[in-house]
Design a protein around this motif. Structure first.
Motif, mmCIF file in Angstrom:
data_model
loop_
_atom_site.group_PDB
_atom_site.id
_atom_site.type_symbol
_atom_site.label_atom_id
_atom_site.label_comp_id
_atom_site.label_asym_id
_atom_site.label_seq_id
_atom_site.Cartn_x
_atom_site.Cartn_y
_atom_site.Cartn_z
ATOM 1 N N PRO A 1 -5.515 -31.450 -18.728
ATOM 2 C CA PRO A 1 -4.777 -30.504 -17.880
ATOM 3 C C PRO A 1 -5.653 -29.415 -17.286
ATOM 4 N N PHE A 2 -6.696 -29.034 -18.003
ATOM 5 C CA PHE A 2 -7.619 -28.002 -17.520
ATOM 6 C C PHE A 2 -8.911 -28.110 -18.309
ATOM 7 N N THR A 3 -9.968 -27.602 -17.729
ATOM 8 C CA THR A 3 -11.260 -27.555 -18.404
ATOM 9 C C THR A 3 -11.888 -26.197 -18.143
ATOM 10 N N GLY A 4 -12.737 -25.777 -19.065
ATOM 11 C CA GLY A 4 -13.332 -24.452 -18.958
ATOM 12 C C GLY A 4 -12.450 -23.404 -19.615
ATOM 13 N N PRO A 5 -12.924 -22.156 -19.685
ATOM 14 C CA PRO A 5 -12.223 -21.087 -20.410
ATOM 15 C C PRO A 5 -11.071 -20.500 -19.591
ATOM 16 N N LEU A 6 -10.009 -21.296 -19.424
ATOM 17 C CA LEU A 6 -8.923 -20.924 -18.526
ATOM 18 C C LEU A 6 -8.224 -19.617 -18.925
ATOM 19 N N ARG A 7 -8.166 -19.316 -20.201
ATOM 20 C CA ARG A 7 -7.488 -18.083 -20.630
ATOM 21 C C ARG A 7 -8.113 -16.841 -19.989
ATOM 22 N N THR A 8 -9.433 -16.840 -19.827
ATOM 23 C CA THR A 8 -10.136 -15.617 -19.422
ATOM 24 C C THR A 8 -11.062 -15.779 -18.225
ATOM 25 N N ALA A 9 -11.290 -16.977 -17.741
ATOM 26 C CA ALA A 9 -12.280 -17.202 -16.680
ATOM 27 C C ALA A 9 -12.002 -16.323 -15.465
ATOM 28 N N PRO A 10 -13.015 -15.631 -14.952
ATOM 29 C CA PRO A 10 -12.808 -14.810 -13.758
ATOM 30 C C PRO A 10 -12.607 -15.633 -12.496
ATOM 31 N N VAL A 11 -12.985 -16.915 -12.524
ATOM 32 C CA VAL A 11 -12.815 -17.802 -11.369
ATOM 33 C C VAL A 11 -12.092 -19.061 -11.832
ATOM 34 N N VAL A 12 -10.988 -19.384 -11.153
ATOM 35 C CA VAL A 12 -10.220 -20.588 -11.479
ATOM 36 C C VAL A 12 -10.061 -21.419 -10.211
ATOM 37 N N LEU A 13 -10.335 -22.709 -10.327
ATOM 38 C CA LEU A 13 -10.219 -23.642 -9.213
ATOM 39 C C LEU A 13 -9.007 -24.544 -9.435
ATOM 40 N N LEU A 14 -8.175 -24.674 -8.419
ATOM 41 C CA LEU A 14 -6.966 -25.480 -8.528
ATOM 42 C C LEU A 14 -7.182 -26.858 -7.910
ATOM 43 N N PHE A 15 -6.842 -27.900 -8.686
ATOM 44 C CA PHE A 15 -6.911 -29.277 -8.211
ATOM 45 C C PHE A 15 -5.579 -29.968 -8.528
ATOM 46 N N ILE A 16 -5.473 -31.240 -8.150
ATOM 47 C CA ILE A 16 -4.208 -31.933 -8.339
ATOM 48 C C ILE A 16 -4.191 -32.792 -9.614
#
Length: 218
Positions: free
Chosen positions: A40-55
């Motif tokens: 569903p997601f990868t990387g530190p989604l809780r706190t990441a300053p940059v989030v990329l949205l994909f499908i």
């Protein structure tokens, strides 16, 4: 109310389908490969300053063998906690190759991006080419991703607390149809993009690059 991370905590590392999605996926035709582990997601989604949205995550035959390995199952489960950095080549070879290509368009290095950037997919199941648009409204995991993005992520981006860059399917994320080339609030960006998730050249691309470079240490 259960948030995105609580929702995914109920999916164990060796489960190929989230329990809440099982009925929908078992009764509806779809193109997802359910021999791969959900992502569903990868990387530190809780706190990441940059989030990329994909499908949705793509598919490579490597994913089939990877899903059978206990260390890979443990890696997926850690990722779903929302605190882990993006993958190393040793953890997931094809995912590492993909995300390192994606982040270079922002003018940052993979080394810098690994702990500062996260990727959020609307649908968590792998597919070679995504065609399951009607299923998104019925899939609990997809609804949870959109709800969390709209209630938590988007307000933070509009306020400038985080940077969010939509690189696939803006309308399905609840951003206005025809929103390509727009920024909502301070840092909810919807640039024009290719099917592969690369920003098209133009003023918005340069604006996004500058914002990300300012937020992520080189």
């Amino acid at each position: 109310m259960e948030d995105l991370f609580g929702f995914w905590a109920r999916c164990k590392g060796d489960q190929f389908v989230h329990p809440d999605d099982a009925d929908v996926l078992g009764s509806t035709a779809h193109s997802f490969n359910l021999e791969c582990l959900p992502s569903p997601f990868t990387g530190p989604l809780r706190t990441a300053p940059v989030v990329l949205l994909f499908i949705a995550p793509g598919f490579d035959p490597y994913d089939l063998d990877h899903a059978k390995q206990p260390q890979a199952q443990a890696w997926y489960e850690r990722q779903r906690g929302g605190d882990e950095p993006l993958s190393t080549a040793a953890e997931h070879r094809t995912h590492y190759g993909w995300w390192t290509r994606i982040v270079r368009q922002f003018g940052i290095t993979p080394e810098a991006a690994r702990a500062e950037v996260a990727v959020l997919d609307m649908a968590p199941y792998h597919s070679k080419s995504f065609h399951d648009w009607p299923l998104l409204a019925a899939l609990p995991s997809a609804r949870k991703a959109v709800d969390w993005a709209q209630s938590v992520l988007f307000p933070a981006a509009r306020a400038g607390d985080r940077i969010v860059v939509c690189l696939r399917s803006a309308a399905y994320w609840g951003l206005a149809s025809g929103s390509a080339g727009r920024v909502f609030g301070e840092a909810l960006f919807c640039p024009a993009f290719t099917r592969g998730g690369f920003m098209r050249h133009g003023p918005m691309r340069e604006q996004v690059r500058a914002a990300v470079q300012k937020r992520v240490a080189a």
